[in-house]
Scaffold this motif. Structure first.
Motif, PDB file in Angstrom:
ATOM      1  N   ARG A 189      84.874  43.996 -11.237  1.00  0.00           N
ATOM      2  CA  ARG A 189      85.897  44.699 -10.440  1.00  0.00           C
ATOM      3  C   ARG A 189      87.238  44.116 -10.857  1.00  0.00           C
ATOM      4  O   ARG A 189      87.421  42.894 -10.872  1.00  0.00           O
ATOM      5  CB  ARG A 189      85.709  44.486  -8.935  1.00  0.00           C
ATOM      6  CG  ARG A 189      84.372  44.900  -8.371  1.00  0.00           C
ATOM      7  CD  ARG A 189      84.111  46.393  -8.530  1.00  0.00           C
ATOM      8  NE  ARG A 189      82.820  46.767  -8.000  1.00  0.00           N
ATOM      9  CZ  ARG A 189      81.685  46.765  -8.699  1.00  0.00           C
ATOM     10  NH1 ARG A 189      81.674  46.387  -9.949  1.00  0.00           N
ATOM     11  NH2 ARG A 189      80.554  47.145  -8.149  1.00  0.00           N
ATOM     12  N   PHE A 190      88.168  44.996 -11.178  1.00  0.00           N
ATOM     13  CA  PHE A 190      89.516  44.592 -11.543  1.00  0.00           C
ATOM     14  C   PHE A 190      90.458  45.139 -10.484  1.00  0.00           C
ATOM     15  O   PHE A 190      90.467  46.346 -10.212  1.00  0.00           O
ATOM     16  CB  PHE A 190      89.877  45.106 -12.933  1.00  0.00           C
ATOM     17  CG  PHE A 190      88.967  44.559 -14.003  1.00  0.00           C
ATOM     18  CD1 PHE A 190      89.184  43.294 -14.528  1.00  0.00           C
ATOM     19  CD2 PHE A 190      87.888  45.289 -14.457  1.00  0.00           C
ATOM     20  CE1 PHE A 190      88.337  42.774 -15.496  1.00  0.00           C
ATOM     21  CE2 PHE A 190      87.033  44.783 -15.424  1.00  0.00           C
ATOM     22  CZ  PHE A 190      87.262  43.520 -15.947  1.00  0.00           C
ATOM     23  N   SER A 224      91.541  49.158  -7.136  1.00  0.00           N
ATOM     24  CA  SER A 224      90.375  48.415  -7.585  1.00  0.00           C
ATOM     25  C   SER A 224      89.549  49.335  -8.483  1.00  0.00           C
ATOM     26  O   SER A 224      89.254  50.471  -8.106  1.00  0.00           O
ATOM     27  CB  SER A 224      89.534  47.964  -6.382  1.00  0.00           C
ATOM     28  OG  SER A 224      88.357  47.315  -6.805  1.00  0.00           O
ATOM     29  N   LYS A 225      89.182  48.847  -9.662  1.00  0.00           N
ATOM     30  CA  LYS A 225      88.416  49.637 -10.618  1.00  0.00           C
ATOM     31  C   LYS A 225      87.142  48.880 -10.973  1.00  0.00           C
ATOM     32  O   LYS A 225      87.188  47.703 -11.335  1.00  0.00           O
ATOM     33  CB  LYS A 225      89.248  49.878 -11.878  1.00  0.00           C
ATOM     34  CG  LYS A 225      88.515  50.541 -13.021  1.00  0.00           C
ATOM     35  CD  LYS A 225      88.163  51.968 -12.718  1.00  0.00           C
ATOM     36  CE  LYS A 225      87.522  52.616 -13.957  1.00  0.00           C
ATOM     37  NZ  LYS A 225      86.841  53.828 -13.647  1.00  0.00           N
ATOM     38  N   ALA A 226      86.009  49.549 -10.842  1.00  0.00           N
ATOM     39  CA  ALA A 226      84.720  48.960 -11.206  1.00  0.00           C
ATOM     40  C   ALA A 226      84.350  49.360 -12.623  1.00  0.00           C
ATOM     41  O   ALA A 226      84.467  50.527 -13.001  1.00  0.00           O
ATOM     42  CB  ALA A 226      83.640  49.425 -10.235  1.00  0.00           C
ATOM     43  N   ILE A 278      86.764  40.137 -10.823  1.00  0.00           N
ATOM     44  CA  ILE A 278      85.615  39.694 -10.035  1.00  0.00           C
ATOM     45  C   ILE A 278      84.334  40.112 -10.748  1.00  0.00           C
ATOM     46  O   ILE A 278      84.181  41.275 -11.133  1.00  0.00           O
ATOM     47  CB  ILE A 278      85.637  40.325  -8.625  1.00  0.00           C
ATOM     48  CG1 ILE A 278      86.982  40.066  -7.956  1.00  0.00           C
ATOM     49  CG2 ILE A 278      84.486  39.796  -7.778  1.00  0.00           C
ATOM     50  CD1 ILE A 278      87.282  41.009  -6.819  1.00  0.00           C
ATOM     51  N   TYR A 279      83.416  39.170 -10.885  1.00  0.00           N
ATOM     52  CA  TYR A 279      82.113  39.455 -11.485  1.00  0.00           C
ATOM     53  C   TYR A 279      81.042  39.341 -10.405  1.00  0.00           C
ATOM     54  O   TYR A 279      80.949  38.316  -9.728  1.00  0.00           O
ATOM     55  CB  TYR A 279      81.801  38.492 -12.629  1.00  0.00           C
ATOM     56  CG  TYR A 279      80.505  38.817 -13.319  1.00  0.00           C
ATOM     57  CD1 TYR A 279      80.463  39.810 -14.292  1.00  0.00           C
ATOM     58  CD2 TYR A 279      79.331  38.176 -12.967  1.00  0.00           C
ATOM     59  CE1 TYR A 279      79.275  40.138 -14.909  1.00  0.00           C
ATOM     60  CE2 TYR A 279      78.136  38.494 -13.591  1.00  0.00           C
ATOM     61  CZ  TYR A 279      78.107  39.486 -14.554  1.00  0.00           C
ATOM     62  OH  TYR A 279      76.926  39.822 -15.156  1.00  0.00           O
ATOM     63  N   TYR A 280      80.229  40.399 -10.245  1.00  0.00           N
ATOM     64  CA  TYR A 280      79.130  40.412  -9.272  1.00  0.00           C
ATOM     65  C   TYR A 280      77.806  40.135  -9.986  1.00  0.00           C
ATOM     66  O   TYR A 280      77.438  40.843 -10.922  1.00  0.00           O
ATOM     67  CB  TYR A 280      79.057  41.762  -8.551  1.00  0.00           C
ATOM     68  CG  TYR A 280      80.152  41.936  -7.547  1.00  0.00           C
ATOM     69  CD1 TYR A 280      79.972  41.568  -6.218  1.00  0.00           C
ATOM     70  CD2 TYR A 280      81.386  42.449  -7.920  1.00  0.00           C
ATOM     71  CE1 TYR A 280      80.982  41.696  -5.293  1.00  0.00           C
ATOM     72  CE2 TYR A 280      82.406  42.588  -7.001  1.00  0.00           C
ATOM     73  CZ  TYR A 280      82.197  42.215  -5.690  1.00  0.00           C
ATOM     74  OH  TYR A 280      83.210  42.348  -4.779  1.00  0.00           O
ATOM     75  N   LEU A 333      86.995  54.069  -8.918  1.00  0.00           N
ATOM     76  CA  LEU A 333      88.395  53.707  -8.691  1.00  0.00           C
ATOM     77  C   LEU A 333      88.725  53.872  -7.211  1.00  0.00           C
ATOM     78  O   LEU A 333      88.398  54.898  -6.623  1.00  0.00           O
ATOM     79  CB  LEU A 333      89.328  54.593  -9.523  1.00  0.00           C
ATOM     80  CG  LEU A 333      90.823  54.400  -9.293  1.00  0.00           C
ATOM     81  CD1 LEU A 333      91.254  53.005  -9.741  1.00  0.00           C
ATOM     82  CD2 LEU A 333      91.618  55.477 -10.015  1.00  0.00           C
ATOM     83  N   ILE A 334      89.348  52.868  -6.628  1.00  0.00           N
ATOM     84  CA  ILE A 334      89.811  52.919  -5.239  1.00  0.00           C
ATOM     85  C   ILE A 334      91.305  52.636  -5.235  1.00  0.00           C
ATOM     86  O   ILE A 334      91.767  51.699  -5.893  1.00  0.00           O
ATOM     87  CB  ILE A 334      89.093  51.874  -4.361  1.00  0.00           C
ATOM     88  CG1 ILE A 334      87.583  52.114  -4.346  1.00  0.00           C
ATOM     89  CG2 ILE A 334      89.653  51.889  -2.940  1.00  0.00           C
ATOM     90  CD1 ILE A 334      86.797  51.010  -3.670  1.00  0.00           C
TER      91      ILE A 334
END
Length: 183
Positions: free
Chosen positions: A66-67, A59-61, A101-103, A22-23
Motif C-alpha cells: 500500500r502506497f 492510498s493505492k494497493a 506498507i507491506y502486508y 485506489l482510495i
C-alpha cells in the motif's frame, strides 16, 4: 473525513473478500477556543483562537503493498487578547506525509514513513517573533498479530532535519485490541 473514491461501505462478510485498489479521501478538522484563558499568562489551557485543518489523501494497493500520500494545512485565527491585549498571529502550517506498507500473509504489516512540515511563523502585533518551522521526520512501524483480536505494534521515528531545533527520537511499543467479529 469522507472517502471520495474507492473503499465502499461493506458488511463484515463482504469485507473479508475486499481487494483495495485506489482510495481517495478528504478531511476537515476544527478546534474552537476552549478552556480557561487568562491573558496575563503565557501558558494557558485554552489558546483563545480557532484553527481549521483541511486535508486530502490517497492510498493505492499494488499486490501486498500500500502506497499512501496525504497533505494538509492548519490555518489559525489570531489571538487578539494575548498578554494584556496584544495580537498573536501565526501563518499556516503545511504538512505532507507518505507511507509504504507491506502486508504479510499472516496479516502482520511493516511500514516506512516520511513526514514534512513547513510554515507557522508567529507574529506579535504584526512583528515577527519566530521563523518558519521546517521539519523532516522518518519512521517505521511493525504490527504483529497475536490472535484474532490482539496485536503488538513497535514503532520508531527520528527527526532528520529541523529548522527549529525540536528534533527528537521516538520508540513506541503498544498493544492493540480490536472489538467485534472479524477475520
Amino acid at each position: 473525513a469522507i472517502n471520495l473514491y474507492g473503499a465502499p461501505a461493506l458488511s463484515l462478510d463482504q469485507f473479508k473478500n475486499y481487494q483495495q485498489d485506489l482510495i481517495v479521501g478528504v478531511s476537515m478538522t476544527a478546534s474552537v477556543p476552549w478552556g480557561k484563558y487568562n491573558d496575563s499568562q503565557i501558558i494557558n489551557v485554552g489558546a483563545n483562537r480557532w484553527f481549521v485543518q483541511p486535508g486530502i489523501g490517497a492510498s493505492k494497493a499494488i499486490g501486498p503493498w500500500r502506497f499512501e500520500l496525504a497533505g494538509a494545512g492548519i490555518f489559525y485565527t489570531s489571538n487578539t487578547d494575548f498578554m494584556g491585549g496584544n495580537s498573536l498571529s501565526q501563518n499556516p502550517v503545511y504538512s505532507t506525509q507518505t507511507h509504504a506498507i507491506y502486508y504479510f500473509q499472516n496479516t502482520a504489516w511493516l511500514s516506512v514513513d516520511a513526514t514534512y512540515f513547513t510554515g507557522g511563523q508567529s507574529y506579535l502585533n504584526g512583528a515577527p517573533i519566530s521563523g518558519n518551522q521546517e521539519n523532516w521526520r522518518f519512521g517505521s512501524t511493525l504490527s504483529y498479530p497475536i490472535n484474532r483480536h490482539n496485536s503488538i505494534r513497535l514503532s520508531a521515528s527520528t527527526g532528520a532535519y529541523s529548522r527549529t531545533n525540536n528534533n527528537y527520537d521516538l520508540i513506541g511499543l503498544s498493544w492493540q485490541y480490536r472489538f467485534g467479529g472479524g477475520l
